[in-house]
Design a protein around this motif. Structure first.
Motif, PDB file in Angstrom:
ATOM      1  N   LEU A  18       2.667 -16.930 -18.277  1.00 47.94           N
ATOM      2  CA  LEU A  18       2.828 -15.527 -17.863  1.00 47.94           C
ATOM      3  C   LEU A  18       3.831 -14.805 -18.758  1.00 47.94           C
ATOM      4  O   LEU A  18       3.624 -13.635 -19.121  1.00 47.94           O
TER       5      LEU A  18
ATOM      6  N   TYR B 151       4.372 -20.362 -15.450  1.00 47.48           N
ATOM      7  CA  TYR B 151       5.210 -19.183 -15.675  1.00 47.48           C
ATOM      8  C   TYR B 151       5.509 -18.972 -17.156  1.00 47.48           C
ATOM      9  O   TYR B 151       5.695 -17.835 -17.589  1.00 47.48           O
TER      10      TYR B 151
ATOM     11  N   VAL C 155       8.379 -12.055 -12.602  1.00 51.04           N
ATOM     12  CA  VAL C 155       7.961 -13.202 -13.413  1.00 51.04           C
ATOM     13  C   VAL C 155       9.171 -13.853 -14.083  1.00 51.04           C
ATOM     14  O   VAL C 155       9.291 -15.092 -14.100  1.00 51.04           O
TER      15      VAL C 155
ATOM     16  N   ALA D 292      -1.452  -9.754  -7.940  1.00 53.09           N
ATOM     17  CA  ALA D 292      -0.136 -10.383  -8.002  1.00 53.09           C
ATOM     18  C   ALA D 292       0.389 -10.671  -6.597  1.00 53.09           C
ATOM     19  O   ALA D 292       0.998 -11.715  -6.368  1.00 53.09           O
TER      20      ALA D 292
ATOM     21  N   TYR E 201      10.300 -17.677 -13.197  1.00 49.76           N
ATOM     22  CA  TYR E 201      10.440 -18.704 -14.228  1.00 49.76           C
ATOM     23  C   TYR E 201      11.808 -19.385 -14.119  1.00 49.76           C
ATOM     24  O   TYR E 201      11.905 -20.621 -14.179  1.00 49.76           O
TER      25      TYR E 201
END
Length: 180
Positions: free
Chosen positions: A157, A154, A108, A61, A112
């Motif tokens: 994810l 995203y 995350v 990451a 986004y």
């Protein structure tokens, strides 16, 4: 061949044979400077996210967010070049970002939100300049495309995070290994 009046400004009085190049209108310049500020904010966000991930040993990451930070810096550089090429001076904004994260999922979620907002802003800006300055519209289309890809990335994810127990550290390690 005579140049059309729409492409050049009047000749200056003190140098009667030198044309003064056109500049972007103030509203377009302001809009591009706003997006420049957004790109630098995103750069700082991703650079901080990479540092946070490295500090808690999410190595994949960390590398992913470091690459995101570099991409945001490239976007900022493209905006600056466009402004300069049109004889405007980019305004480099002060960046305020706390750099606080609770978890990988928190990053995350925030990423986004940043990418989605940038997508909305670039689409709105492109729509606004379509009838005013077609060259800027064409320039912004690249950013609309980039944001569309980022939003999809995203979204993936976030969808993958729906499949795990985000409070379970082993699930998070698997999530990071598989999706970053």
């Amino acid at each position: 061949m005579e140049l059309p009046n729409s492409t050049v400004q009047n000749v200056t009085d003190n140098q009667s044979n030198v044309l003064k190049p056109k500049m972007l209108s103030e509203d377009i310049e302001s809009m591009l400077n706003d997006r420049l500020a957004d790109e630098y904010t995103a750069h700082y966000f991703y650079r901080t996210a990479a540092n946070w991930c490295a500090g808690v040993n999410y190595k994949k990451a960390a590398a992913f967010f470091a690459a995101e930070a570099a991409a945001e810096l490239e976007h900022a550089e493209k905006l600056q070049k466009y402004l300069v090429d049109w004889n405007n001076t980019p305004i480099l904004p002060p960046i305020k970002f706390s750099g606080k994260f609770d978890s990988l999922i928190d990053i995350v979620n925030k990423a986004y939100a940043i990418e989605y907002k940038l997508g909305d802003d670039y689409m709105s800006n492109a729509s606004d300049v379509f009838s005013k300055h077609l060259m800027t519209f064409n320039f912004l289309q690249e950013f609309v495309d980039v944001q569309n890809e980022s939003i999809a990335e995203y979204s993936d994810l976030l969808n993958a995070a729906q499949l795990i127990d985000v409070s379970n550290k082993l699930d998070l390690i698997h999530y990071e290994e598989r999706y970053f």
